[in-house]
Design a protein around this motif. Structure first.
Motif, PDB file in Angstrom:
ATOM      1  N   SER A 145      26.579 -27.644  68.966  1.00 46.11           N
ATOM      2  CA  SER A 145      26.560 -27.555  70.424  1.00 46.11           C
ATOM      3  C   SER A 145      25.133 -27.250  70.824  1.00 46.11           C
ATOM      4  CB  SER A 145      27.514 -26.468  70.917  1.00 46.11           C
ATOM      5  OG  SER A 145      27.443 -26.332  72.326  1.00 46.11           O
ATOM      6  N   GLY A 146      24.378 -28.290  71.202  1.00 45.28           N
ATOM      7  CA  GLY A 146      22.949 -28.109  71.384  1.00 45.28           C
ATOM      8  C   GLY A 146      22.327 -27.733  70.048  1.00 45.28           C
ATOM      9  N   SER A 147      21.565 -26.649  70.045  1.00 43.19           N
ATOM     10  CA  SER A 147      20.962 -26.185  68.789  1.00 43.19           C
ATOM     11  C   SER A 147      21.810 -25.126  68.094  1.00 43.19           C
ATOM     12  CB  SER A 147      19.558 -25.630  69.043  1.00 43.19           C
ATOM     13  OG  SER A 147      19.615 -24.534  69.939  1.00 43.19           O
ATOM     14  N   ASP A 148      23.005 -24.847  68.612  1.00 46.33           N
ATOM     15  CA  ASP A 148      23.920 -23.913  67.945  1.00 46.33           C
ATOM     16  C   ASP A 148      24.746 -24.661  66.897  1.00 46.33           C
ATOM     17  OD1 ASP A 148      22.966 -22.112  69.774  1.00 46.33           O
ATOM     18  OD2 ASP A 148      24.836 -21.945  70.909  1.00 46.33           O
ATOM     19  N   VAL A 149      24.995 -24.006  65.782  1.00 49.97           N
ATOM     20  CA  VAL A 149      25.835 -24.563  64.719  1.00 49.97           C
ATOM     21  C   VAL A 149      27.172 -23.841  64.747  1.00 49.97           C
ATOM     22  CG1 VAL A 149      26.069 -24.910  62.236  1.00 49.97           C
ATOM     23  CG2 VAL A 149      23.819 -25.140  63.330  1.00 49.97           C
ATOM     24  N   LEU A 150      28.268 -24.605  64.800  1.00 51.08           N
ATOM     25  CA  LEU A 150      29.612 -24.052  64.865  1.00 51.08           C
ATOM     26  C   LEU A 150      30.369 -24.398  63.594  1.00 51.08           C
ATOM     27  CD1 LEU A 150      28.624 -24.356  67.871  1.00 51.08           C
ATOM     28  CD2 LEU A 150      31.027 -24.553  68.491  1.00 51.08           C
TER      29      LEU A 150
ATOM     30  N   ARG B 153      29.649 -18.881  64.895  1.00 50.82           N
ATOM     31  CA  ARG B 153      28.629 -19.567  65.694  1.00 50.82           C
ATOM     32  C   ARG B 153      27.257 -19.034  65.307  1.00 50.82           C
ATOM     33  NH1 ARG B 153      29.708 -22.020  70.996  1.00 50.82           N
ATOM     34  NH2 ARG B 153      27.720 -22.834  71.802  1.00 50.82           N
ATOM     35  N   PHE B 154      26.430 -19.911  64.750  1.00 51.39           N
ATOM     36  CA  PHE B 154      25.049 -19.580  64.404  1.00 51.39           C
ATOM     37  C   PHE B 154      24.165 -20.096  65.544  1.00 51.39           C
ATOM     38  CE2 PHE B 154      27.179 -20.528  60.277  1.00 51.39           C
ATOM     39  CZ  PHE B 154      27.025 -19.309  59.639  1.00 51.39           C
ATOM     40  N   ASN B 155      23.702 -19.200  66.398  1.00 51.96           N
ATOM     41  CA  ASN B 155      22.977 -19.613  67.595  1.00 51.96           C
ATOM     42  C   ASN B 155      21.545 -20.033  67.291  1.00 51.96           C
ATOM     43  OD1 ASN B 155      24.513 -18.954  70.349  1.00 51.96           O
ATOM     44  ND2 ASN B 155      25.145 -17.471  68.795  1.00 51.96           N
ATOM     45  N   GLY B 156      21.180 -21.229  67.742  1.00 48.16           N
ATOM     46  CA  GLY B 156      19.786 -21.639  67.786  1.00 48.16           C
ATOM     47  C   GLY B 156      19.142 -22.087  66.500  1.00 48.16           C
TER      48      GLY B 156
ATOM     49  N   ASN C 131      19.673 -13.970  61.726  1.00 51.81           N
ATOM     50  CA  ASN C 131      19.452 -15.265  62.338  1.00 51.81           C
ATOM     51  C   ASN C 131      17.952 -15.471  62.515  1.00 51.81           C
ATOM     52  OD1 ASN C 131      19.246 -17.518  64.078  1.00 51.81           O
ATOM     53  ND2 ASN C 131      21.233 -17.064  64.994  1.00 51.81           N
ATOM     54  N   SER C 132      17.424 -16.516  61.868  1.00 50.32           N
ATOM     55  CA  SER C 132      15.979 -16.742  61.906  1.00 50.32           C
ATOM     56  C   SER C 132      15.490 -17.198  63.276  1.00 50.32           C
ATOM     57  CB  SER C 132      15.593 -17.780  60.849  1.00 50.32           C
ATOM     58  OG  SER C 132      16.104 -19.066  61.190  1.00 50.32           O
ATOM     59  N   SER C 133      16.417 -17.591  64.181  1.00 52.14           N
ATOM     60  CA  SER C 133      16.019 -17.965  65.537  1.00 52.14           C
ATOM     61  C   SER C 133      15.857 -16.750  66.433  1.00 52.14           C
ATOM     62  CB  SER C 133      17.061 -18.903  66.156  1.00 52.14           C
ATOM     63  OG  SER C 133      18.222 -18.186  66.556  1.00 52.14           O
ATOM     64  N   GLY C 134      16.327 -15.595  65.979  1.00 50.62           N
ATOM     65  CA  GLY C 134      16.365 -14.409  66.814  1.00 50.62           C
ATOM     66  C   GLY C 134      17.623 -14.321  67.651  1.00 50.62           C
ATOM     67  N   GLY C 135      18.475 -15.341  67.590  1.00 49.85           N
ATOM     68  CA  GLY C 135      19.723 -15.348  68.331  1.00 49.85           C
ATOM     69  C   GLY C 135      20.829 -14.633  67.585  1.00 49.85           C
ATOM     70  N   ALA C 136      22.008 -14.676  68.169  1.00 44.12           N
ATOM     71  CA  ALA C 136      23.158 -13.985  67.587  1.00 44.12           C
ATOM     72  C   ALA C 136      23.890 -14.866  66.582  1.00 44.12           C
ATOM     73  CB  ALA C 136      24.128 -13.579  68.700  1.00 44.12           C
ATOM     74  N   VAL C 137      24.656 -14.208  65.736  1.00 40.68           N
ATOM     75  CA  VAL C 137      25.701 -14.860  64.947  1.00 40.68           C
ATOM     76  C   VAL C 137      27.006 -14.188  65.346  1.00 40.68           C
ATOM     77  CG1 VAL C 137      26.577 -15.428  62.660  1.00 40.68           C
ATOM     78  CG2 VAL C 137      24.104 -15.274  63.028  1.00 40.68           C
ATOM     79  N   THR C 138      27.990 -14.966  65.754  1.00 43.53           N
ATOM     80  CA  THR C 138      29.256 -14.392  66.202  1.00 43.53           C
ATOM     81  C   THR C 138      30.409 -14.900  65.352  1.00 43.53           C
ATOM     82  OG1 THR C 138      29.619 -16.149  67.841  1.00 43.53           O
ATOM     83  CG2 THR C 138      28.428 -14.183  68.564  1.00 43.53           C
ATOM     84  N   VAL C 139      31.452 -14.092  65.251  1.00 43.12           N
ATOM     85  CA  VAL C 139      32.688 -14.452  64.542  1.00 43.12           C
ATOM     86  C   VAL C 139      33.850 -14.201  65.494  1.00 43.12           C
ATOM     87  CG1 VAL C 139      34.202 -13.960  62.588  1.00 43.12           C
ATOM     88  CG2 VAL C 139      31.712 -13.891  62.282  1.00 43.12           C
TER      89      VAL C 139
ATOM     90  N   THR D 269      31.681 -14.207  53.490  1.00 44.61           N
ATOM     91  CA  THR D 269      30.288 -14.431  53.862  1.00 44.61           C
ATOM     92  C   THR D 269      30.118 -15.904  54.187  1.00 44.61           C
ATOM     93  OG1 THR D 269      29.547 -14.875  51.593  1.00 44.61           O
ATOM     94  CG2 THR D 269      29.473 -12.578  52.343  1.00 44.61           C
ATOM     95  N   ALA D 270      29.241 -16.198  55.135  1.00 42.76           N
ATOM     96  CA  ALA D 270      28.922 -17.577  55.483  1.00 42.76           C
ATOM     97  C   ALA D 270      27.443 -17.659  55.793  1.00 42.76           C
ATOM     98  CB  ALA D 270      29.738 -18.042  56.696  1.00 42.76           C
ATOM     99  N   SER D 271      26.817 -18.757  55.393  1.00 44.98           N
ATOM    100  CA  SER D 271      25.397 -18.944  55.686  1.00 44.98           C
ATOM    101  C   SER D 271      25.119 -20.398  56.023  1.00 44.98           C
ATOM    102  CB  SER D 271      24.519 -18.497  54.504  1.00 44.98           C
ATOM    103  OG  SER D 271      24.702 -19.343  53.388  1.00 44.98           O
ATOM    104  N   PHE D 272      24.074 -20.605  56.810  1.00 41.28           N
ATOM    105  CA  PHE D 272      23.604 -21.925  57.213  1.00 41.28           C
ATOM    106  C   PHE D 272      22.131 -22.015  56.878  1.00 41.28           C
ATOM    107  CE2 PHE D 272      21.236 -24.419  60.330  1.00 41.28           C
ATOM    108  CZ  PHE D 272      21.859 -25.656  60.229  1.00 41.28           C
TER     109      PHE D 272
END
Length: 363
Positions: free
Chosen positions: A223-228, A187-190, A168-176, A247-250
Motif C-alpha cells: 500500500s504505497g511504500s508500506d508492506v502488508l 504492516r511494515f510502514n515505509g 523499522n529502518s524508515s523510522g516508521g511504525a511496525v504494527t500487528v 517473529t517476522a521481518s522484511f
C-alpha cells in the motif's frame, strides 16, 4: 492463486535472460544497520554444549577468533551461542529446519549469557512430537534510520497478538493486528516502494513454553511504500489455525540480516512473486531462478552468490497449514548457490506450496 512452477531449465533460462537485461543495478547505499548479528547452521543437533558449529556456515559481528557453538539440552531442543555480541532479548530471530522428512523448528527464546547471545530452539516431527533436527539460525539487532536509496529492513516480535518489540529502518511504525484466530496483519510502514510488491519476508513461530507451532505468510501486498503481510499460525497436531507468538521481518535490497556492503552477495525470491521479489546483488532484478523437482520439491538457484560463509532462510507462503523447509544443505556450483527446498502438508507429506527464500553470504 499461484501457477504451477515451471521446470528448472525453462525457469533458469528465463531468469538468466532477465538478469542480462537488468545487470548492474544501482547499488543501495551502505548504512550502519545491523548493530550486531550472527548466523549459523546446526548440522548435528545431538552434540553436547558447547560444540563449535560448522565454520563454513557461521558468521557474525564478533571479532574473528571465537566460534559460534551449540549443544542439545533435550530431545529436539538446542541452544546456539553467538560469542561476544550479547544484547539480551532485543532483536530478531529466524530459524529454518534442514530436513526432507517434514521436521520443523521454532524459537523458544533468546537472551544474553555473560558476553554471548544465546538462541533457544525447539524442533519437531510432523504432528508435533519433539525431534532432533538440523537447522539454520539467524539473530540480528538494529537501530537508526537508513537514508533514501539504501533499501529497507523492518522486523517485529509479536507476543499475544501485540508488538513486543520492533525495528523499522524508515523510522516508521511496525504494527500487528489480529484479524481472526491465528491470523495477523503485520504492516511494515515505509520500507517498500510505491512501485508495488518488493523485497522478501521471513516468518518464524515462537513459543516460550516450547509447545509446537508453525507460522507462515498467508497473503502479502503493498500500500504505497508500506508492506502488508498476513501471517497465519497453525497447530501441527490438527492443522487448525491457532494463536501464536512469532517473529517476522522484511528486507529489500539488503541481506536477510539487514546488512549491505558487506555483504555484496545476497538474494531473495518469492513464489508466487511479482514486482521486485526476485532480486540479488550484484546481478539485480530477475537474476535468481526457482524450479520444481517433483511434488513439493524445489531448487532455488542464486547465480554467483556462494561466497565465503553462507546462510539461508525459507518460509511457506499461501493458504492452509502447509510449510516448507530447507530440504538439504545448499551446494556451491561454480559460485552459484543451489538451495533445495521441500514443502509439506500438515501430515508431513510432500505438497506444492508457495514460498519465500533468502540467501546471503558474509562478504
Amino acid at each position: 492463486m499461484f501457477s504451477r512452477p515451471r521446470r528448472l531449465v525453462a525457469v533458469y533460462a528465463t531468469a538468466l535472460a532477465t538478469a542480462l537485461l537488468l545487470i548492474a543495478p544501482g547499488a543501495p547505499a551502505a548504512a550502519a544497520t545491523p548493530d550486531r548479528f550472527g548466523f549459523a547452521y546446526i548440522k548435528d543437533p545431538t552434540v553436547p554444549a558447547w560444540t563449535p558449529l560448522p565454520a563454513p556456515y557461521q558468521f557474525g559481528s564478533w571479532v574473528p577468533g571465537p566460534l559460534a557453538t551449540g549443544g542439545k539440552i533435550a530431545t529436539g531442543r538446542f541452544l546456539v551461542r553467538f560469542p561476544n555480541i550479547a544484547f539480551g532479548s532485543r532483536g530478531n530471530v529466524h530459524v529454518t529446519a534442514v530436513a526432507r522428512d517434514g521436521r520443523f523448528c521454532e524459537i523458544v527464546r533468546w537472551y544474553a549469557s555473560a558476553p554471548d547471545e544465546v538462541i533457544d530452539v525447539q524442533c519437531f516431527k510432523p504432528g508435533g512430537g519433539p525431534a532432533d533436527t538440523p537447522f539454520t539460525v539467524l539473530w540480528n539487532v538494529n537501530s537508526g534510520v537508513l537514508p533514501a536509496g539504501a533499501g529497507g529492513y523492518a522486523s517485529v516480535q509479536a507476543i499475544s497478538g501485540l508488538v513486543g518489540q520492533s525495528y523499522n529502518s524508515s523510522g516508521g511504525a511496525v504494527t500487528v493486528t489480529g484479524v481472526a484466530v491465528g491470523v495477523y496483519l503485520v504492516r511494515f510502514n515505509g520500507v517498500g516502494t510505491p512501485a508495488g510488491l518488493s523485497g522478501d519476508i521471513q516468518v518464524t513461530a515462537q513459543q516460550p513454553n516450547a509447545q509446537p507451532r508453525r507460522c507462515k505468510i498467508l497473503r502479502w501486498g503493498a500500500s504505497g511504500s508500506d508492506v502488508l503481510a498476513y501471517v497465519t499460525c497453525h497447530d501441527p497436531a490438527t492443522g487448525a489455525a491457532l494463536n501464536s507468538d512469532f517473529t517476522a521481518s522484511f528486507h529489500r535490497e539488503r541481506s536477510v540480516y539487514a546488512a549491505f556492503a558487506p555483504p555484496k552477495y545476497f538474494g531473495y525470491i518469492a513464489q508466487p512473486g511479482g514486482g521486485t521479489t526476485n532480486y540479488q546483488y550484484p546481478l539485480g532484478v530477475g537474476a535468481n531462478g526457482i524450479g520444481s523437482l517433483g511434488i513439493g520439491v524445489y531448487e532455488v538457484k542464486y547465480p554467483v552468490l556462494h561466497q565465503k560463509e553462507t546462510h539461508a532462510q525459507v518460509t511457506a507462503f499461501g493458504d492452509g497449514p502447509s510449510y516448507c523447509t530447507i530440504r538439504d544443505l545448499w551446494t556451491d556450483n561454480l559460485g552459484d548457490a543451489l538451495l533445495p527446498v521441500a514443502c509439506f502438508d500438515n501430515a508431513g507429506l510432500p505438497v506444492n506450496s508457495g514460498l519465500t527464500a533468502s540467501f546471503s553470504s558474509s562478504i
